[in-house]
Design a protein around this motif. Structure first.
Motif, PDB file in Angstrom:
ATOM      1  N   PHE A  47      24.480  35.727  19.749  1.00  0.00           N
ATOM      2  CA  PHE A  47      24.002  35.737  21.130  1.00  0.00           C
ATOM      3  C   PHE A  47      23.021  36.850  21.486  1.00  0.00           C
ATOM      4  N   ASP A  48      22.748  37.797  20.593  1.00  0.00           N
ATOM      5  CA  ASP A  48      21.813  38.877  20.895  1.00  0.00           C
ATOM      6  C   ASP A  48      20.403  38.426  20.521  1.00  0.00           C
ATOM      7  N   LEU A  49      19.777  37.692  21.428  1.00  0.00           N
ATOM      8  CA  LEU A  49      18.473  37.088  21.179  1.00  0.00           C
ATOM      9  C   LEU A  49      17.424  37.699  22.103  1.00  0.00           C
ATOM     10  N   PRO A  50      16.155  37.665  21.685  1.00  0.00           N
ATOM     11  CA  PRO A  50      15.089  38.197  22.546  1.00  0.00           C
ATOM     12  C   PRO A  50      15.030  37.452  23.882  1.00  0.00           C
ATOM     13  N   GLU A  51      14.627  38.165  24.909  1.00  0.00           N
ATOM     14  CA  GLU A  51      14.473  37.542  26.224  1.00  0.00           C
ATOM     15  C   GLU A  51      13.280  36.603  26.233  1.00  0.00           C
ATOM     16  N   GLU A  52      13.364  35.601  27.079  1.00  0.00           N
ATOM     17  CA  GLU A  52      12.250  34.675  27.283  1.00  0.00           C
ATOM     18  C   GLU A  52      11.127  35.404  28.009  1.00  0.00           C
ATOM     19  N   SER A  53       9.904  34.984  27.757  1.00  0.00           N
ATOM     20  CA  SER A  53       8.745  35.564  28.422  1.00  0.00           C
ATOM     21  C   SER A  53       8.566  34.922  29.801  1.00  0.00           C
ATOM     22  N   PRO A  54       8.670  35.709  30.881  1.00  0.00           N
ATOM     23  CA  PRO A  54       8.451  35.121  32.205  1.00  0.00           C
ATOM     24  C   PRO A  54       7.017  34.602  32.363  1.00  0.00           C
ATOM     25  N   LEU A  55       6.065  35.223  31.681  1.00  0.00           N
ATOM     26  CA  LEU A  55       4.686  34.754  31.769  1.00  0.00           C
ATOM     27  C   LEU A  55       4.552  33.347  31.207  1.00  0.00           C
ATOM     28  N   PHE A  56       5.113  33.094  30.023  1.00  0.00           N
ATOM     29  CA  PHE A  56       4.977  31.771  29.425  1.00  0.00           C
ATOM     30  C   PHE A  56       5.806  30.728  30.177  1.00  0.00           C
ATOM     31  N   ARG A  57       6.937  31.099  30.762  1.00  0.00           N
ATOM     32  CA  ARG A  57       7.694  30.152  31.596  1.00  0.00           C
ATOM     33  C   ARG A  57       6.862  29.764  32.803  1.00  0.00           C
ATOM     34  N   LEU A  58       6.209  30.750  33.416  1.00  0.00           N
ATOM     35  CA  LEU A  58       5.367  30.473  34.581  1.00  0.00           C
ATOM     36  C   LEU A  58       4.199  29.569  34.189  1.00  0.00           C
ATOM     37  N   LEU A  59       3.537  29.863  33.077  1.00  0.00           N
ATOM     38  CA  LEU A  59       2.403  29.044  32.644  1.00  0.00           C
ATOM     39  C   LEU A  59       2.831  27.609  32.354  1.00  0.00           C
ATOM     40  N   ALA A 145      22.042  31.438  31.493  1.00  0.00           N
ATOM     41  CA  ALA A 145      21.197  30.868  32.537  1.00  0.00           C
ATOM     42  C   ALA A 145      20.553  29.580  32.054  1.00  0.00           C
ATOM     43  N   SER A 146      20.272  28.721  32.989  1.00  0.00           N
ATOM     44  CA  SER A 146      19.590  27.471  32.656  1.00  0.00           C
ATOM     45  C   SER A 146      18.215  27.789  32.121  1.00  0.00           C
ATOM     46  N   ARG A 147      17.803  27.096  31.081  1.00  0.00           N
ATOM     47  CA  ARG A 147      16.517  27.347  30.460  1.00  0.00           C
ATOM     48  C   ARG A 147      15.501  26.318  30.899  1.00  0.00           C
ATOM     49  N   GLN A 148      15.817  25.507  31.865  1.00  0.00           N
ATOM     50  CA  GLN A 148      14.857  24.525  32.335  1.00  0.00           C
ATOM     51  C   GLN A 148      13.882  25.190  33.275  1.00  0.00           C
TER      52      GLN A 148
END
Length: 158
Positions: A47-59, A145-148
């Motif tokens: 479970f120790d995984l890198p955080e998602e990029s908020p920039l790429f989620r926004l794009l 958290a939801s990844r959608q």
């Protein structure tokens, strides 16, 4: 959510590795698998995984909104992306490994008006926050958290 229980997590497409705007998944699954193995080796859990990029989620969200609201722009957008960028930049962008300057260079090749209007109309505060470096952080994968992306949660009718 990625984490479904004390020792259970979703993987691959079910784990949110499919890039919502393009359907690109292979490299994202490969990188995620390596991160899971590293977490298991280092921490004894996956479970120790890198955080998602908020920039790429926004794009991705902006692209999905453009596709939903301006379907006539899909063909010219992808033609511009693939016709005006080196393939290496496109793959780094799709893999979410592009440097900020490369992201700007790629975005600059897309039809500006529709993307800017869509971004500001639906994500104005978030877009401006990312540009200023003050956008809220995306939830971490270990928080369940939801990844959608927000764009998949559009109300009916636009």
């Amino acid at each position: 959510p990625r984490r479904l229980g004390k020792r259970i997590m979703t993987l691959g497409i079910h784990g949110g590795r499919l890039k919502p705007s393009t359907g690109f998944a292979f490299t994202r699954v490969e990188v995620d698998s390596a991160a899971i193995v590293a977490s298991l080796q280092t921490h004894g859990h996956p479970f120790d995984l890198p955080e998602e990029s908020p920039l790429f989620r926004l794009l991705d969200s902006i692209m999905l909104r453009v596709m939903a609201e301006h379907p006539d722009q899909i063909e010219p957008t992808f033609a511009a992306m693939f016709g005006r960028n080196p393939v290496e930049r496109i793959f780094r962008f799709l893999d979410e490994e592009a440097r900020p300057a490369e992201v700007v260079e790629l975005i600059a090749t897309l039809p500006r008006k529709v993307f800017i209007q869509t971004a500001l109309r639906h994500y104005g505060t978030q877009t401006l926050g990312l540009l200023r470096g003050t956008a809220p952080k995306a939830p971490t994968q270990t928080q369940g958290a939801s990844r959608q992306p927000a764009a998949t949660q559009m109300p009916k009718g636009g």
